[in-house]
Write an enzyme that holds these catalytic residues in place. Sequence first.
Site, PDB file in Angstrom:
ATOM      1  N   TRP A 102       1.089  -1.296   0.063  1.00  0.00           N
ATOM      2  CA  TRP A 102       0.220  -0.184  -0.061  1.00  0.00           C
ATOM      3  C   TRP A 102       1.006   0.971  -0.395  1.00  0.00           C
ATOM      4  O   TRP A 102       0.684   2.439  -1.321  1.00  0.00           O
ATOM      5  CB  TRP A 102      -1.380   0.018   1.330  1.00  0.00           C
ATOM      6  CG  TRP A 102      -2.124  -1.401   0.945  1.00  0.00           C
ATOM      7  CD1 TRP A 102      -2.348  -1.995   1.922  1.00  0.00           C
ATOM      8  CD2 TRP A 102      -2.637  -1.285  -0.513  1.00  0.00           C
ATOM      9  NE1 TRP A 102      -3.305  -2.548   1.476  1.00  0.00           N
ATOM     10  CE2 TRP A 102      -4.222  -1.554  -0.259  1.00  0.00           C
ATOM     11  CE3 TRP A 102      -3.359   0.542  -1.092  1.00  0.00           C
ATOM     12  CZ2 TRP A 102      -5.183  -2.118  -0.858  1.00  0.00           C
ATOM     13  CZ3 TRP A 102      -4.510  -0.308  -2.110  1.00  0.00           C
ATOM     14  CH2 TRP A 102      -5.031  -1.578  -1.984  1.00  0.00           C
ATOM     15  N   ASP A 173      -2.271   6.812   6.122  1.00  0.00           N
ATOM     16  CA  ASP A 173      -3.276   6.194   5.952  1.00  0.00           C
ATOM     17  C   ASP A 173      -3.621   4.884   7.062  1.00  0.00           C
ATOM     18  O   ASP A 173      -2.958   4.109   6.961  1.00  0.00           O
ATOM     19  CB  ASP A 173      -1.813   5.164   4.329  1.00  0.00           C
ATOM     20  CG  ASP A 173      -3.320   4.347   3.535  1.00  0.00           C
ATOM     21  OD1 ASP A 173      -4.581   3.989   4.611  1.00  0.00           O
ATOM     22  OD2 ASP A 173      -3.160   3.713   2.997  1.00  0.00           O
ATOM     23  N   LYS A 197     -12.814  -1.333   6.029  1.00  0.00           N
ATOM     24  CA  LYS A 197     -12.228  -2.069   7.528  1.00  0.00           C
ATOM     25  C   LYS A 197     -13.113  -2.226   8.743  1.00  0.00           C
ATOM     26  O   LYS A 197     -13.595  -3.034   9.859  1.00  0.00           O
ATOM     27  CB  LYS A 197     -10.958  -1.650   7.196  1.00  0.00           C
ATOM     28  CG  LYS A 197     -10.406  -2.424   6.128  1.00  0.00           C
ATOM     29  CD  LYS A 197      -9.121  -2.068   5.434  1.00  0.00           C
ATOM     30  CE  LYS A 197      -8.901  -2.269   3.827  1.00  0.00           C
ATOM     31  NZ  LYS A 197      -7.576  -2.340   2.905  1.00  0.00           N
TER      32      LYS A 197
HETATM   33  C1  LIG Z   1      -7.553  -1.426   2.307  1.00  0.00           C
HETATM   34  C2  LIG Z   1      -6.410  -0.673   2.208  1.00  0.00           C
HETATM   35  C3  LIG Z   1      -6.502   0.339   1.173  1.00  0.00           C
HETATM   36  C4  LIG Z   1      -7.400   0.459  -0.333  1.00  0.00           C
HETATM   37  O1  LIG Z   1      -8.150   1.335   0.160  1.00  0.00           O
HETATM   38  P1  LIG Z   1     -10.010   1.362  -1.209  1.00  0.00           P
HETATM   39  O2  LIG Z   1     -10.617   2.130  -0.450  1.00  0.00           O
HETATM   40  O3  LIG Z   1     -10.484   0.109  -1.960  1.00  0.00           O
HETATM   41  O4  LIG Z   1      -9.023   2.318  -2.206  1.00  0.00           O
HETATM   42  C5  LIG Z   1      -5.247   1.116   1.178  1.00  0.00           C
HETATM   43  N1  LIG Z   1      -4.990   1.236   2.237  1.00  0.00           N
HETATM   44  C6  LIG Z   1      -4.340   0.626   3.096  1.00  0.00           C
HETATM   45  C7  LIG Z   1      -3.737   0.656   3.855  1.00  0.00           C
HETATM   46  C8  LIG Z   1      -5.152  -0.497   3.290  1.00  0.00           C
HETATM   47  O5  LIG Z   1      -5.368  -1.571   4.112  1.00  0.00           O
END
Ligand SMILES: *Cc1c(COP(=O)(O)O)cnc(C)c1O
Length: 362
Positions: A102, A173, A197
């Site tokens: 990521w 993030d 999540k």
């Molecule tokens: C799941 C995830 C993403 C992607 O998220 P989207 O909402 O599908 O763009 C980005 N960064 C992390 C750390 C994730 O766990």
Amino acid sequence: MQRVFNFGAGPAMLPEAVLEQARDEMLDWHDTGMSVMEIGHRTDLFAPLVEKTEASVRELLSVSEDYQILFMPGGASLQFSLIPLNLLGNQKTADYVNTGIWSKKAMDEANRYGQMNEVTRVAEKEGRLCIPKQSEWQLNPEAAWLHYTPNETIDGIELHSVPDAGTVPLVADMTSCILTRKIDVSQYGVIYAGAQKNLGQAGITLVIIRRDLLKQAASFTPTLLNWQVQAASRSLYNTPPVYAWYIMDLMLDWTLKQGGVSAFEKFSQRKSEKLYRHIDAHAEFYVNRVHPDCRSRVNIPFSLVNDSLTPVFLREAEEAGLVFLKGHRLVGGLRASLYNAMPEAGVDALIRFMSDFARRLG
Ligand SMILES: *Cc1c(COP(=O)(O)O)cnc(C)c1O
């Protein structure tokens, strides 16, 4: 009806209480005679939901008025682009802690707008994967921001301390770890998290921005993607995903009711420790390659020493009501994601299954 335990990395399972409330309110939300999906986002009916969701985020994470809270479309991945568009200004470079798939994606996207600097990457420590100490990072004091991914969902690697970015804004993030541990928002310039999540369902992204960082968007930034425009319109510049917003609100209520972030911090610690303990105690059968100092409390990748048994493991687990344990396609093996809505009974059931499976096939 039989609910299963969903160990998928996202979308995550939702608490039954949230699903039941959404079901009960489907035809008639708050005595409006309508579902929330049918209600205009600029009406007096919807406004209290906007206010309440923001207030819940502020309460759960102790967010001060120095920070703007946005609810945006496009998932966390869209923020990978919005960070350079909104923060680069006249500057040319920013720092990226590359701890996995990521953070690499975030850096690659930002590289379309400038020349990003990779300050560190995952290395081996005592034969296992870990993130080097900050004293070994190549930080650039001229960086426009320092970006990191506290929890790498795919790789199962977590940075357990907050980087010291000095005066450079720290951007995080938190898609897979938000609300799973206490944070001090004042250490950050920007925090963002896709909702699917720990915050509800896909379609909406939480962004928390220090207000002084709202003024630097590039002139060619699409209006809808300009953080300052979204701030000025309270995230209602265009029709927002109202249902995803509503589910996030229910999820935040549920999180508060369970005791808030400090309760979930203890909970994620307890659940993950149990599972790691089981994996490590059966090293002849199960392996996790991450150094204990860098192990994620939320996403636990592991593999079978005898990889040819993986399809059998997945099939039998599914029959036992333990679903989506397949590892990410880029890393293979298995992965158990333990987001806030995963009950301890799910982890216990997985451990029982793993123990029985190893006994039968070991
Ligand atoms: C799941 C995830 C993403 C992607 O998220 P989207 O909402 O599908 O763009 C980005 N960064 C992390 C750390 C994730 O766990």
